[in-house]
Design a protein around this motif. Structure first.
Motif, mmCIF file in Angstrom:
data_model
loop_
_atom_site.group_PDB
_atom_site.id
_atom_site.type_symbol
_atom_site.label_atom_id
_atom_site.label_comp_id
_atom_site.label_asym_id
_atom_site.label_seq_id
_atom_site.Cartn_x
_atom_site.Cartn_y
_atom_site.Cartn_z
ATOM 1 N N ASP A 38 4.206 -10.265 -2.664
ATOM 2 C CA ASP A 38 2.839 -9.761 -2.604
ATOM 3 C C ASP A 38 2.526 -9.127 -1.248
ATOM 4 O O ASP A 38 1.691 -8.241 -1.156
ATOM 5 C CB ASP A 38 1.823 -10.855 -2.931
ATOM 6 C CG ASP A 38 1.934 -12.053 -1.996
ATOM 7 O OD1 ASP A 38 3.061 -12.389 -1.593
ATOM 8 O OD2 ASP A 38 0.898 -12.653 -1.693
ATOM 9 N N ALA A 39 3.227 -9.541 -0.203
ATOM 10 C CA ALA A 39 3.009 -8.945 1.120
ATOM 11 C C ALA A 39 3.539 -7.515 1.180
ATOM 12 O O ALA A 39 3.038 -6.700 1.937
ATOM 13 C CB ALA A 39 3.691 -9.796 2.191
ATOM 14 N N LYS A 40 4.532 -7.186 0.363
ATOM 15 C CA LYS A 40 5.125 -5.847 0.347
ATOM 16 C C LYS A 40 4.520 -4.952 -0.728
ATOM 17 O O LYS A 40 4.733 -3.752 -0.732
ATOM 18 C CB LYS A 40 6.628 -5.947 0.082
ATOM 19 C CG LYS A 40 7.387 -6.702 1.135
ATOM 20 C CD LYS A 40 8.847 -6.789 0.765
ATOM 21 C CE LYS A 40 9.630 -7.598 1.764
ATOM 22 N NZ LYS A 40 11.033 -7.740 1.391
ATOM 23 N N ALA A 41 3.794 -5.532 -1.663
ATOM 24 C CA ALA A 41 3.291 -4.791 -2.821
ATOM 25 C C ALA A 41 2.249 -3.748 -2.420
ATOM 26 O O ALA A 41 1.492 -3.938 -1.468
ATOM 27 C CB ALA A 41 2.672 -5.758 -3.828
ATOM 28 N N SER A 42 2.207 -2.663 -3.176
ATOM 29 C CA SER A 42 1.167 -1.648 -2.987
ATOM 30 C C SER A 42 -0.158 -2.190 -3.509
ATOM 31 O O SER A 42 -0.197 -2.972 -4.449
ATOM 32 C CB SER A 42 1.529 -0.383 -3.751
ATOM 33 O OG SER A 42 2.714 0.167 -3.263
ATOM 34 N N SER A 43 -1.236 -1.732 -2.918
ATOM 35 C CA SER A 43 -2.563 -2.177 -3.323
ATOM 36 C C SER A 43 -3.042 -1.396 -4.542
ATOM 37 O O SER A 43 -2.846 -0.189 -4.636
ATOM 38 C CB SER A 43 -3.552 -1.989 -2.177
ATOM 39 O OG SER A 43 -4.850 -2.315 -2.601
ATOM 40 N N MET A 44 -3.699 -2.090 -5.451
ATOM 41 C CA MET A 44 -4.292 -1.458 -6.630
ATOM 42 C C MET A 44 -5.759 -1.112 -6.394
ATOM 43 O O MET A 44 -6.429 -0.647 -7.303
ATOM 44 C CB MET A 44 -4.205 -2.410 -7.829
ATOM 45 C CG MET A 44 -2.818 -2.717 -8.290
ATOM 46 S SD MET A 44 -2.818 -3.924 -9.632
ATOM 47 C CE MET A 44 -3.815 -3.114 -10.867
#
Length: 97
Positions: free
Chosen positions: A65-71
């Motif tokens: 989740d720290a690397k995930a793109s924001s929605m």
């Protein structure tokens, strides 16, 4: 294949890499109407949206989740108006009227 442009799907193997791309369909009264977003998202992007919107912080322990793109760009959670409900005709599956 008239009018269809093939899009290469990234496929990278190894730990921590993206697998074949999946489509994400967002249905929400807070979603932008007729909005198509082309950023790379994954399942942890949903978790990141929840963490960011409610200021919960990251799970930690090397979670993705720290690397995930924001929605966040797909939603307008602060606007006072909301999209009207769309109720389809049960017999045809189309918009009435």
């Amino acid at each position: 294949m008239h009018g269809v442009v093939p899009v290469p799907v990234p496929f990278v193997t190894g730990e921590g890499c993206y697998r074949p791309r999946l489509l994400l369909l967002v249905i929400s009264r807070f979603a932008g109407q007729n909005h198509v977003d082309h950023q790379v998202l994954d399942q942890t992007s949903i978790l990141r949206l929840i963490e960011d919107n409610w200021q919960l912080g990251r799970i930690g322990d090397q979670s993705f989740d720290a690397k995930a793109s924001s929605m966040a760009a797909m939603f307008d959670l602060r606007r006072s108006w909301r999209a009207p409900p769309l109720i389809l005709d049960p017999s045809t599956g189309t918009r009435p009227g």
